[in-house]
Write a protein that holds these residues in place. Sequence first.
Motif, short mmCIF file in Angstrom:
data_model
loop_
_atom_site.label_atom_id
_atom_site.label_comp_id
_atom_site.label_asym_id
_atom_site.label_seq_id
_atom_site.Cartn_x
_atom_site.Cartn_y
_atom_site.Cartn_z
N PRO A 1 5.96 -11.18 3.75
CA PRO A 1 7.00 -10.71 2.82
C PRO A 1 7.55 -11.79 1.90
CG PRO A 1 7.33 -9.76 4.98
CD PRO A 1 6.23 -10.77 5.14
N SER A 2 7.61 -13.05 2.36
CA SER A 2 8.20 -14.10 1.52
C SER A 2 7.39 -14.33 0.24
CB SER A 2 8.29 -15.42 2.30
OG SER A 2 7.00 -15.88 2.66
N SER A 3 6.14 -13.91 0.21
CA SER A 3 5.30 -14.11 -0.98
C SER A 3 5.41 -12.97 -1.98
CB SER A 3 3.84 -14.28 -0.56
OG SER A 3 3.35 -13.09 0.04
N ASP A 4 6.19 -11.94 -1.66
CA ASP A 4 6.31 -10.77 -2.54
C ASP A 4 7.29 -11.08 -3.67
OD1 ASP A 4 6.52 -8.28 -3.72
OD2 ASP A 4 6.67 -7.20 -1.82
N ALA A 5 6.78 -11.12 -4.90
CA ALA A 5 7.61 -11.48 -6.06
C ALA A 5 8.04 -10.27 -6.88
CB ALA A 5 6.83 -12.45 -6.96
N ARG A 6 7.76 -9.08 -6.44
CA ARG A 6 8.11 -7.89 -7.21
C ARG A 6 9.62 -7.71 -7.32
NH1 ARG A 6 4.76 -3.43 -4.05
NH2 ARG A 6 5.37 -4.82 -2.32
N ALA A 7 10.05 -7.18 -8.45
CA ALA A 7 11.48 -6.96 -8.69
C ALA A 7 12.01 -5.89 -7.75
CB ALA A 7 11.71 -6.54 -10.14
N ARG A 8 13.28 -6.04 -7.42
CA ARG A 8 13.94 -5.10 -6.50
C ARG A 8 15.12 -4.45 -7.21
NH1 ARG A 8 12.11 -4.69 -0.98
NH2 ARG A 8 14.14 -5.26 -0.11
N TYR A 9 15.33 -3.19 -6.90
CA TYR A 9 16.36 -2.39 -7.57
C TYR A 9 17.18 -1.63 -6.53
CZ TYR A 9 12.97 -3.28 -11.26
OH TYR A 9 12.10 -3.89 -12.12
N TYR A 10 18.36 -1.19 -6.97
CA TYR A 10 19.18 -0.37 -6.09
C TYR A 10 19.43 0.98 -6.73
CZ TYR A 10 23.09 -1.84 -9.13
OH TYR A 10 23.92 -2.08 -10.21
N LEU A 11 19.65 1.96 -5.89
CA LEU A 11 20.12 3.26 -6.35
C LEU A 11 21.61 3.30 -6.08
CD1 LEU A 11 18.74 5.71 -7.66
CD2 LEU A 11 18.88 6.85 -5.45
N PRO A 12 22.43 3.56 -7.09
CA PRO A 12 23.89 3.42 -6.94
C PRO A 12 24.50 4.41 -5.96
CG PRO A 12 23.26 3.31 -9.24
CD PRO A 12 22.05 3.77 -8.49
N GLU A 13 25.81 4.49 -6.02
CA GLU A 13 26.59 5.25 -5.05
C GLU A 13 26.10 6.69 -4.91
OE1 GLU A 13 31.17 6.87 -4.38
OE2 GLU A 13 30.72 5.51 -6.03
#
Length: 866
Positions: free
Chosen positions: A289-301
Amino acid sequence: MAPMAHLAQIALVAGLVTGGAPALAAPTTTTAHIKLDQFGYLPSMRKVAILADPQAGWNAADAYTPGTGAGQIQVRRWADDAVVLSVTAQAWKSGATHAQSGDRGWQADFSALTTPGSYYLFDTLNNVGSGRFEIGTGVYDAVLKQALRTFFYQRLNFAKVAPYADTRWADGASYERANQDRYATSRWSKGVASTARDLSGGWADAGDTNKYTTFAQEAVLLLLDAYRMNPAVFGDAFGIPESGNGLPDLLDEVKFELEFLKRMQNASGTNGLFLKVGLDTYDGEVTPPSSDARARYYLPECTSATLAGSAMFAAASVVYKGIASQATYGADLLTRAEAAWTRAKTTTANFTTFETACDDGDIKAGDADVDAAGQRSSALIAAIYLYEATAKAEYRTFVEANYNQVQPVSISWWGPYWAPLQVALLRYAGMNGVSATVSTAIRNQKAAQSGTVSITDYSAGTDLYRAHLADAEFNWGHNKTRSVAGAINLDFALFGINPANASLYQEVAQQHLHWLHGANPLGLVMLTNMGAYGAESSVSEIFHNWFRDGSAWDSAKTSPYGPPPGYLPGGPNRTYSGSVVGITSQPPQKAYKDWNAPWPENSWEITEPAIYYQAAYIQLLARLMPSGTVDTQAPTAPTTLAAAGVKATGVTLSWKASTDNVGVSSYELYNGSSLFASGLGGTSTALTSLYCGSSYAFTLKARDAAGNLSVASNAITVKTSACPSAATQVYTDSLASTWADWSWSATRNFANTTPIKVGTKSLRADLQGWGGVALRHGTGIAASATATLRFWAYSPTALPLRISVQTQDSAGETGAVTLTLAANTWTDVILTRAQLGNPNLIKRINLQLQSATAGTLYLDQLQLTK
């Protein structure tokens, strides 16, 4: 068929378990046809081996008929082959084939053996034996440790390094890049810096590395219940970074998830919770997992997340507040739980309209919002634990209006689902102040559930493998369903229901555990890589992004790696939909394959682990381990509660200690029915923040480590000394005559009747953006070095409040303090003269809304102490 294993292989495993040299005595060969708990048995357990002759399924060609004469099945001591017990194998159902497993078989009961030691079963007719198993009180200690440690390997944004991680499973912190968890941006504004939030921490949900608030609910609640039900088995030396800090490692691990959930709440700005954090693509998967450079996003409230958060925070607050060193942490969790509850009331129009479409599937892969019934269930759990923590009538009223609107009560079937809610309902039925009608209805429904997951089928011998579940329950996540099936049998004893059958319920639960430990048609321990801990045959592959197909961690069979020990996969699944031929045509108990291939084989439907599967198994295992017995006995009530040294703002309380069968962990102080203070230790406490000239009705209760709460002590009334002078009173039930209202951009009501904190009235101000309450004294109040400004403040929503004073109408502020009021709770605000800028005179008090958004502020008992 699983191959015949030579003695040397089994003996090597035994050497690893004991830490000594491999044993030399044992049968020439072992057979996979003798099924038993490969780790072993507690001395008092019922011990029954299944001798299986396959008739259908992948191993149908493997014939086996054991010796069935008197004494032809022997229990032999591993070290020297001494025969310690001889038993006779009994044919199941007169030689019938058990359709669900595809096997016919015999059962060999060796329960008479209770002496601790290492043993194996030996078939004298065929000259074959089982693998080694242990009998002893600590037989499951290492198993529990490894099962709990999988949560450590599921941590995100946290390095797995020695000595906490075996070097085979070491990895750096994951998702730490600028576009990842500490800087996640909104799914609706990807990459927009203004939406970035720190959403680091928490557990990866399953084989994927996404994090879900709603999916965490079951795992967190199951683990908290496991601790409450048998705290003694959760020590402080499980080998995680927090080991040795004085807090059981299970609670340290849960704290890691709670800290992430707090960030999900903080990020919303409304006291609601964000729904999930993760990736928006399946492309670009890498390992580790430490090599995963993909962007991360959240879904709001999302309301689903807010209610799940309230339930988790509320349940956790009860546990942590019961531990003296964690009282402050627990109090913060309670504040967060109530704030989330209030937010959910707003977003659901007081629980009448639920938000059910906030997850559009952009963040892969789980659909994390839940339907209206699921949200009502979360609200019910939250309300039960909020009532346990606060005794507020609002929560009791909600529970009693809604408990019969959701499963299991609504369908009158307490099956192997909804485990945290089942336990919460049974706890609620025993709480003070609960309607006798509701309590009786809950307990009576549970009492009637002795059917398909309980003693009826067990006593009838429905299952050759002695752990019956219906065919329909061999679906996705079966191993969790089985773990819950065992645990809900233990609930009968825990809550004193059908007590005459307590031992039978215990046996049923034990056999579900033995099934998971290898007493199943597969002869497979349903945990990964447990060879070093006593398993002859355990899961070697799981669908998991880190330990994926083709990686260095692919399989313990072909490399020194495989996944870490202790992961529980989903298990047999007769509804499997992937491309592998032959799985769905197996008997339900054999619908399993040990592999981890991606689409189109879809191994995740069978071998993917999940934090809620893991938590269910840990709870079942922990509840069956000796502590001695699960602690259901409440402490005795504290006695002779008394007050001394009453002052204007303080008093010292003392009492005689409670006693308990295990031990009292802390005391809780109540003012009337409201919790006033928790986590108290010893036999006295000094209260220093009371209101002058006010009456308090105190009682005390004792809590033990299992969460059991005593009845109340004797009640005492304490009236604090009169306030120093009338000039210190600014507002009690009305504005003092020497003070005037100079507020701006605010509608004021000085005789508001709800909510109130002290007396019969409070001050309500409906503030426009940047509006404020300003109160002016005619001549000003002299402020000594010890002067304080104190008041109670309340708002239906989290409110940013700026507090300042002025020495003259034309003078500037001498100081200003800004704080955020938590929603739906009275906050006791105390500001010193130094915090207010060291004024010698206070003529004006200003309480200003620090926001362009309108808000409502309630004030009560505003005092200036000279």
